[in-house]
Design a protein around this motif. Structure first.
Motif, PDB file in Angstrom:
ATOM      1  N   VAL A   1       0.903  -1.161   0.034  1.00 53.35           N
ATOM      2  CA  VAL A   1      -0.126  -0.033  -0.131  1.00 53.35           C
ATOM      3  C   VAL A   1       1.095   1.170  -0.096  1.00 53.35           C
ATOM      4  CG1 VAL A   1      -1.798   1.441   1.186  1.00 53.35           C
ATOM      5  CG2 VAL A   1      -1.981  -1.098   1.083  1.00 53.35           C
ATOM      6  N   GLU A   2       0.822   1.926  -1.111  1.00 53.03           N
ATOM      7  CA  GLU A   2       1.666   3.238  -1.200  1.00 53.03           C
ATOM      8  C   GLU A   2       0.710   4.693  -0.362  1.00 53.03           C
ATOM      9  OE1 GLU A   2       2.984   3.911  -5.008  1.00 53.03           O
ATOM     10  OE2 GLU A   2       3.862   1.850  -5.013  1.00 53.03           O
ATOM     11  N   GLU A   3      -0.421   4.460  -0.154  1.00 50.91           N
ATOM     12  CA  GLU A   3      -1.378   5.621   0.331  1.00 50.91           C
ATOM     13  C   GLU A   3      -0.833   5.788   1.724  1.00 50.91           C
ATOM     14  OE1 GLU A   3      -5.599   5.608  -0.891  1.00 50.91           O
ATOM     15  OE2 GLU A   3      -4.860   3.719  -1.863  1.00 50.91           O
ATOM     16  N   TYR A   4      -1.084   6.769   2.263  1.00 52.26           N
ATOM     17  CA  TYR A   4      -1.090   7.076   3.808  1.00 52.26           C
ATOM     18  C   TYR A   4      -2.478   6.292   4.754  1.00 52.26           C
ATOM     19  CZ  TYR A   4      -0.386   8.969   8.389  1.00 52.26           C
ATOM     20  OH  TYR A   4      -0.066   9.137   9.624  1.00 52.26           O
ATOM     21  N   ILE A   5      -1.972   5.310   5.165  1.00 48.47           N
ATOM     22  CA  ILE A   5      -3.087   4.634   6.111  1.00 48.47           C
ATOM     23  C   ILE A   5      -3.673   5.569   7.059  1.00 48.47           C
ATOM     24  CG2 ILE A   5      -3.779   2.533   7.277  1.00 48.47           C
ATOM     25  CD1 ILE A   5      -2.038   1.007   5.424  1.00 48.47           C
ATOM     26  N   THR A   6      -4.699   5.850   7.255  1.00 48.44           N
ATOM     27  CA  THR A   6      -5.268   6.427   8.035  1.00 48.44           C
ATOM     28  C   THR A   6      -6.371   5.805   9.189  1.00 48.44           C
ATOM     29  OG1 THR A   6      -6.996   7.646   7.136  1.00 48.44           O
ATOM     30  CG2 THR A   6      -5.076   8.821   7.256  1.00 48.44           C
ATOM     31  N   SER A   7      -6.640   6.160  10.576  1.00 43.58           N
ATOM     32  CA  SER A   7      -7.748   5.324  11.144  1.00 43.58           C
ATOM     33  C   SER A   7      -9.160   5.669  10.572  1.00 43.58           C
ATOM     34  CB  SER A   7      -7.712   5.818  12.607  1.00 43.58           C
ATOM     35  OG  SER A   7      -8.616   5.064  13.245  1.00 43.58           O
ATOM     36  N   PRO A   8      -9.896   4.533  10.209  1.00 41.70           N
ATOM     37  CA  PRO A   8     -11.157   5.091   9.756  1.00 41.70           C
ATOM     38  C   PRO A   8     -12.435   5.059  10.825  1.00 41.70           C
ATOM     39  CG  PRO A   8     -10.701   2.461   9.579  1.00 41.70           C
ATOM     40  CD  PRO A   8      -9.414   3.230   9.979  1.00 41.70           C
ATOM     41  N   THR A   9     -11.849   5.645  12.027  1.00 42.46           N
ATOM     42  CA  THR A   9     -12.849   5.512  13.272  1.00 42.46           C
ATOM     43  C   THR A   9     -14.077   6.028  12.986  1.00 42.46           C
ATOM     44  OG1 THR A   9     -10.803   5.915  14.593  1.00 42.46           O
ATOM     45  CG2 THR A   9     -12.942   6.703  15.527  1.00 42.46           C
ATOM     46  N   PHE A  10     -14.268   6.970  12.042  1.00 43.81           N
ATOM     47  CA  PHE A  10     -15.554   7.862  11.817  1.00 43.81           C
ATOM     48  C   PHE A  10     -16.147   7.130  10.577  1.00 43.81           C
ATOM     49  CE2 PHE A  10     -13.284  10.570  14.389  1.00 43.81           C
ATOM     50  CZ  PHE A  10     -14.311  10.734  15.308  1.00 43.81           C
ATOM     51  N   ALA A  11     -15.483   6.547   9.599  1.00 46.79           N
ATOM     52  CA  ALA A  11     -16.008   6.028   8.373  1.00 46.79           C
ATOM     53  C   ALA A  11     -16.201   4.383   8.551  1.00 46.79           C
ATOM     54  CB  ALA A  11     -14.989   6.127   7.301  1.00 46.79           C
ATOM     55  N   LEU A  12     -15.670   3.896   9.529  1.00 50.17           N
ATOM     56  CA  LEU A  12     -15.776   2.327   9.891  1.00 50.17           C
ATOM     57  C   LEU A  12     -14.733   1.340   8.987  1.00 50.17           C
ATOM     58  CD1 LEU A  12     -19.507   1.529  10.493  1.00 50.17           C
ATOM     59  CD2 LEU A  12     -17.771   1.792  11.904  1.00 50.17           C
ATOM     60  N   ILE A  13     -14.670   2.007   7.812  1.00 52.71           N
ATOM     61  CA  ILE A  13     -13.699   1.045   6.684  1.00 52.71           C
ATOM     62  C   ILE A  13     -13.242   2.306   5.702  1.00 52.71           C
ATOM     63  CG2 ILE A  13     -15.673   0.836   5.014  1.00 52.71           C
ATOM     64  CD1 ILE A  13     -14.231  -1.791   4.408  1.00 52.71           C
ATOM     65  N   ASN A  14     -11.732   1.842   5.456  1.00 53.05           N
ATOM     66  CA  ASN A  14     -10.993   2.610   4.542  1.00 53.05           C
ATOM     67  C   ASN A  14     -10.423   1.645   3.612  1.00 53.05           C
ATOM     68  OD1 ASN A  14     -11.321   5.278   5.575  1.00 53.05           O
ATOM     69  ND2 ASN A  14      -9.338   4.918   6.709  1.00 53.05           N
ATOM     70  N   GLU A  15     -10.542   1.850   2.184  1.00 53.13           N
ATOM     71  CA  GLU A  15     -10.208   0.781   1.205  1.00 53.13           C
ATOM     72  C   GLU A  15      -8.804   1.201   0.639  1.00 53.13           C
ATOM     73  OE1 GLU A  15     -13.293  -0.269  -1.429  1.00 53.13           O
ATOM     74  OE2 GLU A  15     -14.498  -0.452  -0.161  1.00 53.13           O
ATOM     75  N   TYR A  16      -7.867   0.453   0.448  1.00 53.37           N
ATOM     76  CA  TYR A  16      -6.504   0.744  -0.189  1.00 53.37           C
ATOM     77  C   TYR A  16      -6.013  -0.241  -1.262  1.00 53.37           C
ATOM     78  CZ  TYR A  16      -6.187   3.667   4.060  1.00 53.37           C
ATOM     79  OH  TYR A  16      -6.488   4.448   5.153  1.00 53.37           O
ATOM     80  N   ARG A  17      -5.266   0.210  -2.036  1.00 52.47           N
ATOM     81  CA  ARG A  17      -4.700  -0.718  -3.153  1.00 52.47           C
ATOM     82  C   ARG A  17      -3.290  -1.022  -2.880  1.00 52.47           C
ATOM     83  NH1 ARG A  17      -6.718   1.072  -8.980  1.00 52.47           N
ATOM     84  NH2 ARG A  17      -8.830   1.340  -8.670  1.00 52.47           N
ATOM     85  N   GLY A  18      -3.037  -2.464  -2.669  1.00 50.92           N
ATOM     86  CA  GLY A  18      -1.853  -2.925  -2.729  1.00 50.92           C
ATOM     87  C   GLY A  18      -1.543  -4.159  -3.584  1.00 50.92           C
ATOM     88  N   ARG A  19      -0.965  -4.871  -3.255  1.00 49.78           N
ATOM     89  CA  ARG A  19      -0.817  -6.217  -4.251  1.00 49.78           C
ATOM     90  C   ARG A  19      -2.052  -7.063  -4.356  1.00 49.78           C
ATOM     91  NH1 ARG A  19       0.230 -10.317  -0.856  1.00 49.78           N
ATOM     92  NH2 ARG A  19       1.422  -9.854   1.036  1.00 49.78           N
ATOM     93  N   VAL A  20      -2.832  -6.806  -3.212  1.00 47.05           N
ATOM     94  CA  VAL A  20      -4.181  -7.073  -3.168  1.00 47.05           C
ATOM     95  C   VAL A  20      -5.013  -6.143  -2.599  1.00 47.05           C
ATOM     96  CG1 VAL A  20      -3.796  -9.664  -3.083  1.00 47.05           C
ATOM     97  CG2 VAL A  20      -3.994  -8.383  -1.184  1.00 47.05           C
TER      98      VAL A  20
END
Length: 152
Positions: free
Chosen positions: A51-70
């Motif tokens: 994952v190249e994006e900056y990962i943040t806590s999804p506390t208020f959204a419940l879920i964050n989606e990121y692209r990595g090798r999967v």
């Protein structure tokens, strides 16, 4: 199994190593008190997953989606008021899909999680950068991950 990590760098290295071993469909549960390092460890696992994006806590959204090798799905269910909401939110599509689920505060939704999963219970050590990770899980993939990480 307990793993003692005596620095932030060792925690990052552990997370990257774990991320590199994960495969489609893996579920990783991260438990621990506020400030234990769940999101920090998730960021490192994300690095291991590409994952190249900056990962943040999804506390208020419940879920964050990121692209990595999967695809990587990062959940934070801390603010989930009613655990039965999990069915209404369509979490099954993620839990039984082709991505990897990283779930903070997973103990809150334990009854809804797939049987096969990897569990990281994180405790603060006696120093600000020290952590103790109790690693457990169920299923064949858990055992495979331990072998791949050379922990078994």
């Amino acid at each position: 199994m307990k793993i003692k990590l005596d620095s932030l760098e060792n925690t990052k290295t552990f997370g990257i190593k774990l991320g590199k071993t994960l495969k489609n469909g893996d579920i990783v549960c991260l438990n621990g008190e506020l400030g234990a390092g769940k999101t920090t460890l998730t960021k490192s696992i994300g690095l291991g997953l590409g994952v190249e994006e900056y990962i943040t806590s999804p506390t208020f959204a419940l879920i964050n989606e990121y692209r990595g090798r999967v695809p990587v799905y990062h959940f934070d269910v801390y603010r989930l008021e009613n655990v039965e909401e999990i069915d209404d939110l369509g979490f099954d599509e993620y839990f039984y899909g082709q991505g990897i689920c990283l779930i903070e505060w997973a103990e809150k939704i334990q009854a809804f999680l797939p049987k096969d999963r990897i569990v990281l219970d994180i405790e603060k050590g006696n120093d600000i950068d020290k952590r103790i990770i109790s690693l457990s899980g169920t299923g064949k993939r858990y055992e495979e991950v331990l072998k791949e990480m050379d922990i078994a």
